[in-house]
Design a protein around this motif. Sequence first.
Motif, PDB file in Angstrom:
ATOM      1  N   MET A  39      39.464  36.687 -10.279  1.00  0.00           N
ATOM      2  CA  MET A  39      39.968  35.855  -9.188  1.00  0.00           C
ATOM      3  C   MET A  39      41.042  34.893  -9.692  1.00  0.00           C
ATOM      4  N   ARG A  40      40.830  34.313 -10.847  1.00  0.00           N
ATOM      5  CA  ARG A  40      41.841  33.414 -11.405  1.00  0.00           C
ATOM      6  C   ARG A  40      43.115  34.173 -11.765  1.00  0.00           C
ATOM      7  N   GLN A  41      42.971  35.394 -12.282  1.00  0.00           N
ATOM      8  CA  GLN A  41      44.161  36.196 -12.561  1.00  0.00           C
ATOM      9  C   GLN A  41      44.922  36.499 -11.270  1.00  0.00           C
ATOM     10  N   LYS A  42      44.166  36.832 -10.236  1.00  0.00           N
ATOM     11  CA  LYS A  42      44.797  37.156  -8.956  1.00  0.00           C
ATOM     12  C   LYS A  42      45.584  35.975  -8.401  1.00  0.00           C
ATOM     13  N   VAL A  43      44.979  34.799  -8.395  1.00  0.00           N
ATOM     14  CA  VAL A  43      45.608  33.669  -7.722  1.00  0.00           C
ATOM     15  C   VAL A  43      46.818  33.155  -8.500  1.00  0.00           C
ATOM     16  N   VAL A  44      46.752  33.167  -9.831  1.00  0.00           N
ATOM     17  CA  VAL A  44      47.930  32.777 -10.617  1.00  0.00           C
ATOM     18  C   VAL A  44      49.044  33.804 -10.421  1.00  0.00           C
ATOM     19  N   HIS A  45      48.677  35.066 -10.411  1.00  0.00           N
ATOM     20  CA  HIS A  45      49.641  36.159 -10.235  1.00  0.00           C
ATOM     21  C   HIS A  45      50.387  36.030  -8.907  1.00  0.00           C
ATOM     22  N   THR A 176      41.305  44.412  -3.682  1.00  0.00           N
ATOM     23  CA  THR A 176      41.457  45.350  -4.791  1.00  0.00           C
ATOM     24  C   THR A 176      42.912  45.605  -5.191  1.00  0.00           C
ATOM     25  N   PRO A 177      43.838  45.848  -4.245  1.00  0.00           N
ATOM     26  CA  PRO A 177      45.226  46.096  -4.679  1.00  0.00           C
ATOM     27  C   PRO A 177      45.814  44.950  -5.494  1.00  0.00           C
ATOM     28  N   LEU A 178      45.561  43.702  -5.074  1.00  0.00           N
ATOM     29  CA  LEU A 178      46.075  42.561  -5.841  1.00  0.00           C
ATOM     30  C   LEU A 178      45.388  42.484  -7.202  1.00  0.00           C
ATOM     31  N   GLY A 179      44.098  42.804  -7.252  1.00  0.00           N
ATOM     32  CA  GLY A 179      43.403  42.803  -8.528  1.00  0.00           C
ATOM     33  C   GLY A 179      43.987  43.803  -9.498  1.00  0.00           C
ATOM     34  N   VAL A 180      44.317  44.981  -9.003  1.00  0.00           N
ATOM     35  CA  VAL A 180      44.941  46.003  -9.854  1.00  0.00           C
ATOM     36  C   VAL A 180      46.327  45.548 -10.299  1.00  0.00           C
ATOM     37  N   SER A 181      47.077  44.961  -9.363  1.00  0.00           N
ATOM     38  CA  SER A 181      48.420  44.481  -9.700  1.00  0.00           C
ATOM     39  C   SER A 181      48.367  43.368 -10.736  1.00  0.00           C
ATOM     40  N   ALA A 182      47.438  42.413 -10.546  1.00  0.00           N
ATOM     41  CA  ALA A 182      47.333  41.282 -11.470  1.00  0.00           C
ATOM     42  C   ALA A 182      46.727  41.684 -12.807  1.00  0.00           C
ATOM     43  N   GLY A 183      46.020  42.790 -12.835  1.00  0.00           N
ATOM     44  CA  GLY A 183      45.393  43.226 -14.074  1.00  0.00           C
ATOM     45  C   GLY A 183      46.203  44.275 -14.793  1.00  0.00           C
ATOM     46  N   THR A 184      45.977  45.528 -14.435  1.00  0.00           N
ATOM     47  CA  THR A 184      46.563  46.631 -15.187  1.00  0.00           C
ATOM     48  C   THR A 184      48.049  46.803 -14.939  1.00  0.00           C
ATOM     49  N   VAL A 185      48.470  46.773 -13.675  1.00  0.00           N
ATOM     50  CA  VAL A 185      49.874  47.045 -13.355  1.00  0.00           C
ATOM     51  C   VAL A 185      50.804  46.046 -14.032  1.00  0.00           C
ATOM     52  N   ALA A 186      50.455  44.763 -13.972  1.00  0.00           N
ATOM     53  CA  ALA A 186      51.307  43.736 -14.586  1.00  0.00           C
ATOM     54  C   ALA A 186      51.468  43.991 -16.073  1.00  0.00           C
ATOM     55  N   MET A 187      50.405  44.378 -16.746  1.00  0.00           N
ATOM     56  CA  MET A 187      50.477  44.617 -18.189  1.00  0.00           C
ATOM     57  C   MET A 187      51.359  45.813 -18.508  1.00  0.00           C
TER      58      MET A 187
END
Length: 378
Positions: A39-45, A176-187
Motif C-alpha cells: 500500500m505504501r509503494q502504491k501511494v508513493v508511486h 491490483t493494476p496499480l500494485g503491479v505497476s508500483a511493484g514489478t512494472v516500475a522496476m
Amino acid sequence: MKTEKPDMKKYLNYLITVLSAVLCLFHLYAVYRGTLSIMRQKVVHIGLILLLAVLVYFVKKLEKGERIHPIDVAVNALFFGGVIYAASYIFIMDKQLVFFQGAPNKEIILAGLILTAALFFITQRTLGWVMPLIAVTALAYGVFGDRIPGALGHRTYSIARISSSLILGEDGIMGTPLGVSAGTVAMFVIFGSVLQYTGAGQAFIDLAFAAFGTIRGGPAKVAVVSSALFGSISGSPIANVVSTGTFTIPLMKKVGYEPEYAGAVEAVASTGGQIMPPIMGAAAFIMAQSMGVPYMTIVRAAILPAFLYYFMVLISIHLVAVKGGMKGLPASQLPDFKATLKKSWFLILPIGVLVYMLVVLRLSTNKAALYCCGLSLV
C-alpha cells in the motif's frame, strides 16, 4: 503573447528531473529493503506520478508558446496540496487502513475523493474528455443506479462507500493494476531504461542491421528484428518506435518502400515488443499477479506467440519486397556483425543474467531486475 519568464521551463524541467529521480530511488530502495508494504509503494508511486504529470503539462504548454494563466497555477497548487495530503495520510495510516474497511472515517473518504478528482484532472489534460466522462458516468451509475427501474437498477451506494472502496478495495484506484505497476512494472521500466542508456538498445539495432541489412528488403526486416530485440528490454511500443524507427523508417524509404508502409512496419514491429520475453508489457505482470503464477510461466507461454507474430511480419515484408523488386543495402554501409558483437557483447549480458536469475535461481522478478540494473551499470 508569451509573458512567462524565459527560465520557467528550465526550472520545471529541473523539478521534473528531481521528482523522477526520487521516484526511481524510492522503487530501488523498496525492492532492496523488501520490507515496505504494498500500500505504501502504491501511494508513493501514484502520488509522485500525478505530481509529475502536472509539471509535464505545464512544460508542454510552455513549449507550445501558450500563456499560463494565474488561475491555472492556483488550481494546480491546490491539486499539489490535495495529492500530497491524501498520499501522506494513506502512507502514515497504512497499518490502520484494514480497520476502516467496513466503516471508513472522514479522512479516508476525503482522501478517496481527492485522488479520484486528481485522476480525472490529469486524465482530462492528457487524454481529453472521453475517458473522464466515461468514469464519471460509471460513478454516477453507482450513486443514482437505484433510481433506474428494471434489471439495470441496483441498490444505492453512498458517495462515502464508493470513495472508500476506491482507496481500500482491490478493484479501485489502489487495486491490483496499480500494485503491479508500483511493484514489478516500475522496476522493469527502470531496468529497461538503464539498458537503453548504457547502449544495449543501440547494440541490438546494430546487430540487426549487420545480420539482415544486406538481404532483400533488408531495412524493413531490420526494423522487425531490432524492434523485437529492443522490445525484449523495454516492453513499451512508444519507446520502441522512438528508438528504432529513427533509423529504420528512413532506410526503408531509401530502398523503395512507401512512407506509409515503412511507418506501418515500424508500428507493427514495435507493438509486438509487448509480448517479447523476457521483459514484456504491463499486461504480462498483471496476468501473473491475477493468476497467481510465477512471472516466468507467463514468459514461457509468450515465447511461441511472439515468435509466430514476428515470423508472419517478416513473411509479409518479404513478399512485398519480392513484389517490388527491392534489394538490401550494400555491406559497406552496414556495421560488421562480428565486430559489433565483440564490441558490445557485455552490454547485452544483463539480459542473459536476468533469464538465468529467473529460471535457474528462481529469484523474484523485482530482485532479478534490481541486480541486473547494477550489473548493467558496472
